[in-house]
Design a protein around this motif. Sequence first.
Motif, short mmCIF file in Angstrom:
data_model
loop_
_atom_site.label_atom_id
_atom_site.label_comp_id
_atom_site.label_asym_id
_atom_site.label_seq_id
_atom_site.Cartn_x
_atom_site.Cartn_y
_atom_site.Cartn_z
N GLN A 183 6.75 24.31 -15.14
CA GLN A 183 5.19 23.97 -14.42
C GLN A 183 5.98 22.18 -13.59
O GLN A 183 5.64 21.48 -13.07
CB GLN A 183 4.56 23.08 -15.15
CG GLN A 183 4.49 24.21 -16.07
CD GLN A 183 2.92 24.49 -15.27
OE1 GLN A 183 1.98 24.54 -14.79
NE2 GLN A 183 2.91 26.23 -15.69
N ARG A 184 7.05 21.69 -14.40
CA ARG A 184 7.47 20.30 -13.71
C ARG A 184 8.13 21.18 -12.10
O ARG A 184 8.11 19.41 -11.59
CB ARG A 184 8.66 19.60 -14.53
CG ARG A 184 8.12 19.13 -15.84
CD ARG A 184 9.39 19.15 -16.93
NE ARG A 184 9.50 18.67 -18.27
CZ ARG A 184 8.29 17.20 -18.81
NH1 ARG A 184 8.55 15.62 -17.84
NH2 ARG A 184 8.49 17.32 -19.15
N ALA A 187 5.49 21.15 -9.97
CA ALA A 187 5.05 20.20 -9.54
C ALA A 187 5.45 18.95 -8.65
O ALA A 187 5.48 18.49 -7.69
CB ALA A 187 5.00 19.04 -11.02
N ARG A 188 7.02 18.87 -9.06
CA ARG A 188 7.94 18.38 -7.75
C ARG A 188 8.38 18.22 -6.54
O ARG A 188 7.98 18.00 -5.42
CB ARG A 188 10.07 18.19 -9.01
CG ARG A 188 9.75 17.15 -10.42
CD ARG A 188 8.55 16.47 -9.68
NE ARG A 188 9.10 15.57 -9.81
CZ ARG A 188 10.62 14.46 -9.58
NH1 ARG A 188 10.75 14.58 -10.88
NH2 ARG A 188 11.00 13.66 -8.74
N LEU A 192 5.33 15.56 -6.15
CA LEU A 192 4.55 14.56 -7.34
C LEU A 192 5.63 13.98 -7.71
O LEU A 192 6.21 14.30 -7.61
CB LEU A 192 3.78 15.58 -8.73
CG LEU A 192 2.79 16.29 -7.72
CD1 LEU A 192 2.05 16.64 -9.06
CD2 LEU A 192 1.99 15.07 -7.23
N THR A 193 6.01 12.23 -7.82
CA THR A 193 6.64 12.03 -8.78
C THR A 193 7.08 12.09 -10.18
O THR A 193 6.42 13.47 -10.16
CB THR A 193 6.67 10.53 -8.10
OG1 THR A 193 5.38 9.83 -9.06
CG2 THR A 193 6.44 9.64 -6.65
N HIS A 194 8.42 11.93 -10.98
CA HIS A 194 8.07 12.11 -12.08
C HIS A 194 6.41 11.44 -13.06
O HIS A 194 6.41 12.05 -13.85
CB HIS A 194 9.46 11.24 -12.73
CG HIS A 194 9.65 11.12 -13.86
ND1 HIS A 194 10.05 13.11 -14.42
CD2 HIS A 194 9.65 11.17 -15.23
CE1 HIS A 194 10.09 12.84 -16.35
NE2 HIS A 194 9.78 11.18 -16.17
N GLN A 196 4.07 10.90 -11.80
CA GLN A 196 2.66 11.94 -11.33
C GLN A 196 2.96 13.01 -12.21
O GLN A 196 1.94 13.73 -12.73
CB GLN A 196 2.56 11.71 -9.54
CG GLN A 196 2.20 10.12 -9.35
CD GLN A 196 2.23 10.87 -7.43
OE1 GLN A 196 2.97 11.74 -7.32
NE2 GLN A 196 1.43 10.00 -6.69
N THR A 197 4.08 13.62 -12.14
CA THR A 197 4.06 15.17 -12.77
C THR A 197 3.59 15.00 -14.07
O THR A 197 3.12 16.00 -15.08
CB THR A 197 5.45 14.94 -13.09
OG1 THR A 197 5.81 15.32 -11.70
CG2 THR A 197 5.35 17.03 -13.63
N VAL A 201 0.47 16.30 -14.84
CA VAL A 201 0.77 18.15 -14.55
C VAL A 201 1.37 18.53 -16.57
O VAL A 201 0.52 19.45 -17.84
CB VAL A 201 1.56 18.66 -13.95
CG1 VAL A 201 2.79 20.12 -14.40
CG2 VAL A 201 1.01 18.76 -12.67
N VAL A 202 2.25 17.45 -17.24
CA VAL A 202 2.74 17.24 -18.46
C VAL A 202 2.01 17.14 -19.28
O VAL A 202 1.68 18.15 -20.78
CB VAL A 202 3.99 16.67 -18.65
CG1 VAL A 202 4.54 17.38 -20.09
CG2 VAL A 202 5.25 17.70 -17.09
#
Length: 288
Positions: A183-184, A187-188, A192-194, A196-197, A201-202
């Motif tokens: 998932q991470r 997203a990356r 997406l930045t960390h 935003q992830t 998402v997380v």
Amino acid sequence: MTSTSVDAEWQPSELELSRRALRRRATTRSVLIAFGSSIALLAVLIVVVVNTPGWAIVSQTFFDPQVALQSIGPIFQGLLVNLLVLVIAVVCVAILGTLLATMRSLRGPVFFPLRALAAAYTDFFRGIPLLIVLYLVGFGIPALGIFPRMPPMFWGTIALVLTYSAYVAEVLRAGMEAVHPSQRIAARSLGLTHGQTLRIVVIPQGVRKVVPALMNDFVSMQKDVGLISVLGAVDAVRAAQLMVAETYNFTPYVVAGLMFIVLSWPMIRLTDVVTARLNKREQAGGVV
């Protein structure tokens, strides 16, 4: 004949109807047996307790109807203080706990000081009893003389937030770590930045995984909010203590306990419903 007309004319067979009737009878029988056994057990307990040698004194000391009626009003006023502290503490714990969980999930050596600080915070406040935190915060910080005089409920709220944010942070961190690494990565890969992830998402997926545990922490906080009475705040517990000192009877403690049960019961039942629904959803998702 079309499929629609066939579906409209379909009726369960005699065998299916008999099976449904059998299941209804079995359910009704189980409910009646459970109800009857519960009533029988309650009756036995009442008979045993009432026939104990000290029941007459205990009934007068803990279950005096007149004292209970006198104490309902003051204790309810104190319960409103507990509710106010609870609402403020829940909001602050949610914010601080999420921040701590996010700090512990940061990647890279440059964020090591933040991870170490969050880990030290959670280890410390999960290891120290809440009662000691209340004493340290409620009596120690005001003694420094660097803050204006604040009411006891303020310092009690601070102590609750400090303690329960550590528990909530660990629960949230466990949920965030349970999210699959793909998932991470996905997203990356979408740019997406960390941050935003984590936010998009997380954290949402992690929270869904630990909703029952978070709700149980909230139920525990509902009970522990009564400990602010040790700082002198006139909450439900303190109001009960004052009534006990006035009437020389322990019935106000029973009234306060019943009020806390009434306060916690809806959330306890909601926790059970949410947990059962999540379990059912997971089991349904695993059926092929």
